[in-house]
Design a protein around this motif. Structure first.
Motif, PDB file in Angstrom:
ATOM      1  N   TRP A  17       0.805  -1.220   0.000  1.00 38.35           N
ATOM      2  CA  TRP A  17       0.000   0.000   0.000  1.00 38.35           C
ATOM      3  C   TRP A  17       0.839   1.270   0.000  1.00 38.35           C
ATOM      4  CZ3 TRP A  17       0.268   3.557   3.945  1.00 38.35           C
ATOM      5  CH2 TRP A  17       0.868   3.123   5.126  1.00 38.35           C
ATOM      6  N   GLN A  18       2.113   1.186   0.392  1.00 36.24           N
ATOM      7  CA  GLN A  18       2.961   2.374   0.420  1.00 36.24           C
ATOM      8  C   GLN A  18       3.653   2.535  -0.931  1.00 36.24           C
ATOM      9  OE1 GLN A  18       4.828   3.166   4.528  1.00 36.24           O
ATOM     10  NE2 GLN A  18       4.816   0.936   4.381  1.00 36.24           N
ATOM     11  N   THR A  19       3.614   3.740  -1.479  1.00 33.99           N
ATOM     12  CA  THR A  19       4.139   3.999  -2.816  1.00 33.99           C
ATOM     13  C   THR A  19       5.582   3.554  -2.955  1.00 33.99           C
ATOM     14  OG1 THR A  19       2.668   5.908  -3.029  1.00 33.99           O
ATOM     15  CG2 THR A  19       4.527   5.776  -4.548  1.00 33.99           C
ATOM     16  N   GLU A  20       6.412   3.848  -1.956  1.00 30.78           N
ATOM     17  CA  GLU A  20       7.829   3.494  -2.064  1.00 30.78           C
ATOM     18  C   GLU A  20       8.033   1.984  -2.094  1.00 30.78           C
ATOM     19  OE1 GLU A  20       7.061   4.797   2.284  1.00 30.78           O
ATOM     20  OE2 GLU A  20       6.446   5.370   0.254  1.00 30.78           O
ATOM     21  N   ASP A  21       7.196   1.235  -1.393  1.00 31.69           N
ATOM     22  CA  ASP A  21       7.294  -0.229  -1.432  1.00 31.69           C
ATOM     23  C   ASP A  21       6.866  -0.772  -2.788  1.00 31.69           C
ATOM     24  OD1 ASP A  21       8.218  -0.372   1.171  1.00 31.69           O
ATOM     25  OD2 ASP A  21       6.230  -0.649   2.023  1.00 31.69           O
ATOM     26  N   SER A  22       5.817  -0.169  -3.368  1.00 31.80           N
ATOM     27  CA  SER A  22       5.359  -0.591  -4.689  1.00 31.80           C
ATOM     28  C   SER A  22       6.424  -0.329  -5.738  1.00 31.80           C
ATOM     29  CB  SER A  22       4.061   0.136  -5.071  1.00 31.80           C
ATOM     30  OG  SER A  22       3.032  -0.149  -4.158  1.00 31.80           O
ATOM     31  N   ILE A  23       7.064   0.841  -5.645  1.00 31.18           N
ATOM     32  CA  ILE A  23       8.130   1.177  -6.598  1.00 31.18           C
ATOM     33  C   ILE A  23       9.308   0.217  -6.446  1.00 31.18           C
ATOM     34  CG2 ILE A  23       9.852   2.920  -7.197  1.00 31.18           C
ATOM     35  CD1 ILE A  23       7.719   5.042  -6.530  1.00 31.18           C
ATOM     36  N   ALA A  24       9.687  -0.072  -5.201  1.00 33.08           N
ATOM     37  CA  ALA A  24      10.805  -0.988  -4.963  1.00 33.08           C
ATOM     38  C   ALA A  24      10.505  -2.377  -5.522  1.00 33.08           C
ATOM     39  CB  ALA A  24      11.110  -1.065  -3.470  1.00 33.08           C
TER      40      ALA A  24
ATOM     41  N   TYR B  29       9.484  13.603 -16.185  1.00 34.99           N
ATOM     42  CA  TYR B  29      10.098  12.280 -16.317  1.00 34.99           C
ATOM     43  C   TYR B  29      11.360  12.180 -15.470  1.00 34.99           C
ATOM     44  CZ  TYR B  29      12.377   8.186 -18.278  1.00 34.99           C
ATOM     45  OH  TYR B  29      12.986   6.962 -18.430  1.00 34.99           O
ATOM     46  N   HIS B  30      11.519  11.038 -14.800  1.00 33.09           N
ATOM     47  CA  HIS B  30      12.773  10.739 -14.132  1.00 33.09           C
ATOM     48  C   HIS B  30      12.922   9.220 -14.018  1.00 33.09           C
ATOM     49  CE1 HIS B  30       9.895  10.700 -10.773  1.00 33.09           C
ATOM     50  NE2 HIS B  30      10.697   9.816 -10.218  1.00 33.09           N
ATOM     51  N   ALA B  31      14.139   8.774 -13.830  1.00 32.45           N
ATOM     52  CA  ALA B  31      14.412   7.342 -13.693  1.00 32.45           C
ATOM     53  C   ALA B  31      13.943   6.880 -12.319  1.00 32.45           C
ATOM     54  CB  ALA B  31      15.896   7.063 -13.886  1.00 32.45           C
ATOM     55  N   THR B  32      12.853   6.123 -12.265  1.00 28.20           N
ATOM     56  CA  THR B  32      12.286   5.684 -11.000  1.00 28.20           C
ATOM     57  C   THR B  32      13.169   4.654 -10.316  1.00 28.20           C
ATOM     58  OG1 THR B  32      10.113   6.026 -11.993  1.00 28.20           O
ATOM     59  CG2 THR B  32      10.162   4.829  -9.928  1.00 28.20           C
ATOM     60  N   CYS B  33      13.850   3.843 -11.133  1.00 29.79           N
ATOM     61  CA  CYS B  33      14.747   2.793 -10.610  1.00 29.79           C
ATOM     62  C   CYS B  33      16.183   3.187 -10.915  1.00 29.79           C
ATOM     63  CB  CYS B  33      14.404   1.447 -11.241  1.00 29.79           C
ATOM     64  SG  CYS B  33      12.661   0.981 -11.122  1.00 29.79           S
ATOM     65  N   PRO B  34      16.889   3.795  -9.967  1.00 32.26           N
ATOM     66  CA  PRO B  34      18.222   4.354 -10.237  1.00 32.26           C
ATOM     67  C   PRO B  34      19.235   3.320 -10.724  1.00 32.26           C
ATOM     68  CG  PRO B  34      17.376   5.127  -8.133  1.00 32.26           C
ATOM     69  CD  PRO B  34      16.451   4.052  -8.597  1.00 32.26           C
ATOM     70  N   ASN B  35      19.072   2.061 -10.345  1.00 33.13           N
ATOM     71  CA  ASN B  35      20.059   1.043 -10.705  1.00 33.13           C
ATOM     72  C   ASN B  35      19.771   0.364 -12.045  1.00 33.13           C
ATOM     73  OD1 ASN B  35      21.391   1.474  -8.232  1.00 33.13           O
ATOM     74  ND2 ASN B  35      20.023   0.039  -7.185  1.00 33.13           N
TER      75      ASN B  35
END
Length: 202
Positions: free
Chosen positions: A158-165, A190-196
């Motif tokens: 439910w937390q946005t940062e967990d969903s992105i991860a 636009y930005h790179a959501t997944c830095p790696n």
């Protein structure tokens, strides 16, 4: 002990210390009782039947879910309403997160929602295809499980940062600019959501 309402009692729960009991009733009230004597300690009133009631982990508050389209958080000692959360239809289930800082609700409006328990601010909305009957946090509070009349139970981050991860663990690359416009929208830059992960060329 026996505790009596003026109509059907729909939900009952012990306090964390086991000394009190909370009940929810079709008589539009939730009440807190002394377990040993059955004496009423607090009464909280809605505008329609109360479907569910739950204690906070520290035992100082209760949360209620009602057919008046609201879930509410109450201070037990004073009986005062501390926060109110509103759906578009009846609310059937309510639960505190393990740390007591969040509240999750399940509703006939086909959504489960997560709220800040202190302010009543909506933090997340999870959608089914039919009524959501029940909701529960995982023991670590990071996931939410829902049960619906659409014949599914689902587990959500439910937390946005967990969903992105989680998405970044599954994806081979970042979104292209075209995918960003399609799925995120043009309002957000636009930005790179997944830095790696690599950033593809359009």
């Amino acid at each position: 002990a026996r505790m009596t309402h003026e109509n059907w009692v729909l939900s009952v729960v012990f306090s964390p210390d086991g000394l009190r009991l909370a009940t929810a009733s079709r008589d539009k009230t939730a009440r807190v009782w002394d377990v040993v004597s059955g004496r009423e300690l607090a009464r909280m009133t809605h505008e329609d039947m109360v479907n569910s009631v739950v204690f906070s982990p520290d035992g100082l508050r209760v949360a209620t879910a009602s057919s008046d389209h609201t879930a509410r958080v109450w201070d037990i000692a004073s009986g005062w309403e501390l926060a109110r959360m509103t759906h578009e239809a009846s609310v059937f289930s309510v639960v505190f997160s393990p740390d007591g800082q969040r509240l999750a609700t399940a509703s006939d409006d086909k959504t489960a929602r997560v709220w800040d328990a202190a302010s009543g601010r909506e933090l997340a909305r999870l959608t089914h295809e039919d009524r959501v009957n029940s909701v529960v946090f995982s023991p670590d509070g990071q996931s939410l499980a829902t049960a619906s009349m659409d014949k599914t139970a689902r587990v959500w981050l439910w937390q946005t940062e967990d969903s992105i991860a989680e998405a970044c663990r599954r994806l081979p690359r970042n979104l292209t600019h075209q995918e960003w416009r399609q799925y995120v929208g043009e309002e957000a830059p636009y930005h790179a959501t997944c830095p790696n992960l690599p950033v593809p060329e359009d």
